[in-house]
Design an enzyme around this catalytic site. Structure first.
Site, PDB file in Angstrom:
ATOM      1  N   ASP A  48       0.839  -1.198   0.000  1.00 33.20           N
ATOM      2  CA  ASP A  48       0.000   0.000   0.000  1.00 33.20           C
ATOM      3  C   ASP A  48       0.871   1.245   0.000  1.00 33.20           C
ATOM      4  OD1 ASP A  48      -2.935   1.159   0.858  1.00 33.20           O
ATOM      5  OD2 ASP A  48      -1.314   2.306   1.787  1.00 33.20           O
ATOM      6  N   HIS A  86      -7.702   9.798  -1.373  1.00 30.38           N
ATOM      7  CA  HIS A  86      -6.947   9.796  -0.122  1.00 30.38           C
ATOM      8  C   HIS A  86      -7.713  10.415   1.054  1.00 30.38           C
ATOM      9  CE1 HIS A  86      -2.487   9.376   1.167  1.00 30.38           C
ATOM     10  NE2 HIS A  86      -3.285   9.144   2.180  1.00 30.38           N
TER      11      HIS A  86
END
Length: 274
Positions: A47, A110
């Protein structure tokens, strides 16, 4: 269950329960080594994010690992300043170039940015429909963000990556995401190592002959939350994956649940200045 075990997302894509997070892992040798150590020890999920400024190193490490691209579940995220329809398309292509790949397994918004995120999502949906992303999702969205956001979605987010650990469980968010078939994923799952200082976790670690970190990560997975602990230390990366040879009892799960203080380590999604 073992390190190769996966959860099935709402579109049928399989995502590993455990991955390596690379937030604040320095571009170059540091992140390259961390990713290669993880992949060499069975991890199959990495990630990253554009704002981490280490996508190039992540891509290089995957290339050098010798694993086929399809063996690695690769996640990145579009940063706030790039949110919007056209800018998201450009940001995505830049991430692909740095990661040395022609697709992502998961691409996330995000942080929630209201109407701007709705524009961003339209770009993600297009990239998803073209097969350039296997699954799309969000990060740091609370229940009210999702309630505002979902009516504008043709594709329901597959994942919501949020701060989640023993002192921040967000039971309402976990329940809401389950109801909507959105997989919750934990960032800062071990509270930057602070779980090592919590007495209950120390006691449980002694009981199971594990560390407080390992107990915490096991608890998260048993709660049905994907987890991506960050480390650049070889031994810790290996140790963080040694969580599949024991199981916490319901009573011990409840003990950890009671540690919840609604206490954040990172920014509150409603009060971001970036």
């Amino acid at each position: 269950m073992d390190i190769s075990s996966t959860t099935k997302l709402n579109n049928g894509v399989k995502m590993p329960w455990l991955g390596l997070g690379v937030f604040q892992s320095k571009e170059g040798n540091e992140v390259i080594n961390a990713v290669k150590v993880a992949l060499n020890n069975g991890y199959r999920s990495i990630d990253t994010a554009a704002i981490y400024q280490n996508e190039r190193g992540v891509g290089q490490a995957i290339q050098e690992s010798g694993l086929p691209r399809e063996a690695v579940f690769l996640t990145s995220k579009v940063w706030n300043t790039e949110q919007g329809y056209k800018t998201t398309h450009a940001a995505f292509e830049e991430s692909l170039e740095k990661l040395q790949t022609d697709y992502l397994d998961l691409y996330l918004i995000h942080w929630p940015k209201g109407a701007k995120s709705t524009e961003t999502w339209k770009a993600l949906e297009e990239l998803y429909e073209k097969g350039k992303i296997k699954a799309i999702g969000v990060s740091n969205f609370l229940v009210h963000h999702l309630e505002d956001f979902l009516p504008h979605c043709k594709v329901v987010p597959a994942v919501n990556q949020v701060e989640f650990h023993p002192e921040l469980i967000q039971a309402d968010l976990l329940k809401f995401c389950r109801q909507k078939s959105i997989q919750l994923e934990a960032w800062s799952p071990i509270m930057k190592g602070k779980v090592n200082d919590i007495t209950i976790l120390q006691d449980l670690a002694a009981k199971y002959n594990k560390t407080p970190v390992q107990v915490t990560l096991r608890w998260e997975i048993q709660k049905g939350v994907v987890t991506i602990p960050k480390s650049v230390n070889d031994k810790r990366i290996v140790a963080n994956a040694a969580i599949f040879d024991f199981e916490l009892t319901p009573e011990d799960m409840a003990k950890i649940d009671r540690l919840d203080k609604n206490r954040r380590i990172g920014a509150h999604p409603d009060h971001i200045s970036f």
